[in-house]
Design an enzyme around this catalytic site. Structure first.
Site, PDB file in Angstrom:
ATOM      1  N   SER A 148      28.043 -51.321 -19.187  1.00 38.33           N
ATOM      2  CA  SER A 148      26.665 -51.200 -19.270  1.00 38.33           C
ATOM      3  C   SER A 148      25.874 -52.272 -18.538  1.00 38.33           C
ATOM      4  O   SER A 148      26.167 -52.097 -17.267  1.00 38.33           O
ATOM      5  CB  SER A 148      26.489 -51.162 -20.829  1.00 38.33           C
ATOM      6  OG  SER A 148      25.139 -50.694 -21.031  1.00 38.33           O
ATOM      7  N   ASP A 224      27.279 -40.075 -23.897  1.00 38.38           N
ATOM      8  CA  ASP A 224      26.590 -41.502 -23.874  1.00 38.38           C
ATOM      9  C   ASP A 224      25.039 -41.330 -24.096  1.00 38.38           C
ATOM     10  O   ASP A 224      24.379 -40.458 -23.309  1.00 38.38           O
ATOM     11  CB  ASP A 224      26.858 -42.173 -22.491  1.00 38.38           C
ATOM     12  CG  ASP A 224      26.465 -43.709 -22.357  1.00 38.38           C
ATOM     13  OD1 ASP A 224      25.371 -43.912 -23.262  1.00 38.38           O
ATOM     14  OD2 ASP A 224      27.275 -44.534 -22.110  1.00 38.38           O
ATOM     15  N   HIS A 257      28.619 -44.534 -25.636  1.00 42.02           N
ATOM     16  CA  HIS A 257      28.476 -45.764 -25.034  1.00 42.02           C
ATOM     17  C   HIS A 257      29.266 -46.869 -25.764  1.00 42.02           C
ATOM     18  O   HIS A 257      29.232 -47.914 -25.039  1.00 42.02           O
ATOM     19  CB  HIS A 257      26.970 -45.969 -25.060  1.00 42.02           C
ATOM     20  CG  HIS A 257      26.520 -47.129 -24.132  1.00 42.02           C
ATOM     21  ND1 HIS A 257      26.665 -46.860 -22.831  1.00 42.02           N
ATOM     22  CD2 HIS A 257      26.086 -48.285 -24.340  1.00 42.02           C
ATOM     23  CE1 HIS A 257      26.309 -48.082 -22.300  1.00 42.02           C
ATOM     24  NE2 HIS A 257      25.855 -48.936 -23.048  1.00 42.02           N
TER      25      HIS A 257
END
Ligand SMILES: N[C@@H](CCC(=O)N[C@@H](CS)C(=O)NCC(=O)O)C(=O)O
Length: 279
Positions: A148, A224, A257
């Site tokens: 991320s 995600d 995620h």
């Protein structure tokens, strides 16, 4: 440097240290996994950069990387995600996406952030110098990965310093911070309104002019929750196509995620880096 914790793990050692950082102007913690092979001599090293809200511990506790790093004979260094301490400025509302836990791996130029937020220098210079001096790792064999915000960090740092790394990979990275709300808030805050400065920290912009096309692997879950608004993986696919950069970018059906996604694919990322660290 002070030892905070040490646990035997898959024949190696999972350790945590604190030290005073001169680039960040505060005390910092980092974690390092030393595989069993480190007892015999120098081993290659993978740097892992975590995402928003993380410390050095999330990856250590949730990714399940130690088994594969022990088998491959690779050390893994996990830094924290921002400077820390009571006098370190934070987001006015305490938001999770700016300030503490959200350093974005840049060198801030704007007050008050420029007093401590120099994560780019910390990751590219100060921390590797410390690791190379204190641990049995091979300076010539480093790779970098992240998740991320940390995927953004890994990709931008590798693209800007290809001589320093053998390979780069990322899970669910922010690929174009200049084009998403998380990135615009962070770059605007840390770097001010000069958008030319923002381009220096944008993976899609850096891919366009990459002097060296380092081996690159990206995995992204199609379930995600941040994909559409923040991560926008298709921008990286397009930038690589246009630049003739043959990165491996995989869409993984049904994954979100979280660290459950990272744990599901960490073995393949370590195997990817192993190929280049031992070639
Ligand atoms: N909405 C989430 C956003 C933060 C988030 O998803 N962080 C990811 C990285 S961008 C993470 O790794 N969180 C810590 C963890 O899962 O251990 C929150 O409030 O915590």
């Amino acid at each position: 440097m002070e030892l905070v914790a040490s646990n035997k793990c898959f024949g190696g050692e999972q350790k945590q240290y604190s030290h005073t950082s001169s680039s960040l102007n505060c005390d910092m913690r980092f974690s390092i996994f030393l595989p069993p092979q480190a007892e015999e001599g120098k081993v290659p090293v993978l740097y892992w950069l975590s995402g928003l809200t993380c410390t050095d511990e999330n990856f250590v506790q949730k990714a399940g990387a130690q088994r594969y790093a022990a088998e491959a004979g690779i050390a893994i260094v996990c830094p924290d995600t921002s400077p820390r301490g009571e006098d370190v400025a934070d987001d006015a509302e305490g938001a999770y996406d700016f300030g503490l836990g959200a350093g974005f791996y840049v060198n801030a130029t704007q007050a008050p952030w420029n007093k401590h937020y120099h994560m780019y220098d910390y990751i590219t210079q100060e921390l590797p110098a410390l690791i190379n001096a204190e641990f049995p790792v091979d300076v010539e064999r480093q790779s970098i990965s992240g998740h991320s915000m940390g995927g953004h960090g890994a990709l931008t740092i590798a693209l800007k310093n290809p001589q320093q790394y053998k390979s780069v990979s990322a899970f669910a990275p922010i690929v174009s911070p200049i084009n998403c709300p998380w990135g615009q808030k962070a770059l605007g805050g840390y770097l001010g309104n000069n958008e030319n400065a923002w381009f220096e920290y944008d993976t899609c912009e850096l891919v366009k002019n990459a002097p060296v096309k380092l081996p690159m692997l990206v995995d992204q879950g199609d379930a995600d929750q941040f994909l559409e608004e923040q991560l926008q993986t298709q921008r990286l696919v397009d930038a690589c196509d246009q630049a003739g950069y043959s990165a491996e970018i995989n869409m993984r059906e049904g994954y979100d995620h979280s660290y459950f996604f990272i744990a599901s694919y960490i073995e393949s990322h370590i195997e990817f880096h192993r190929k280049f660290l031992f070639s």
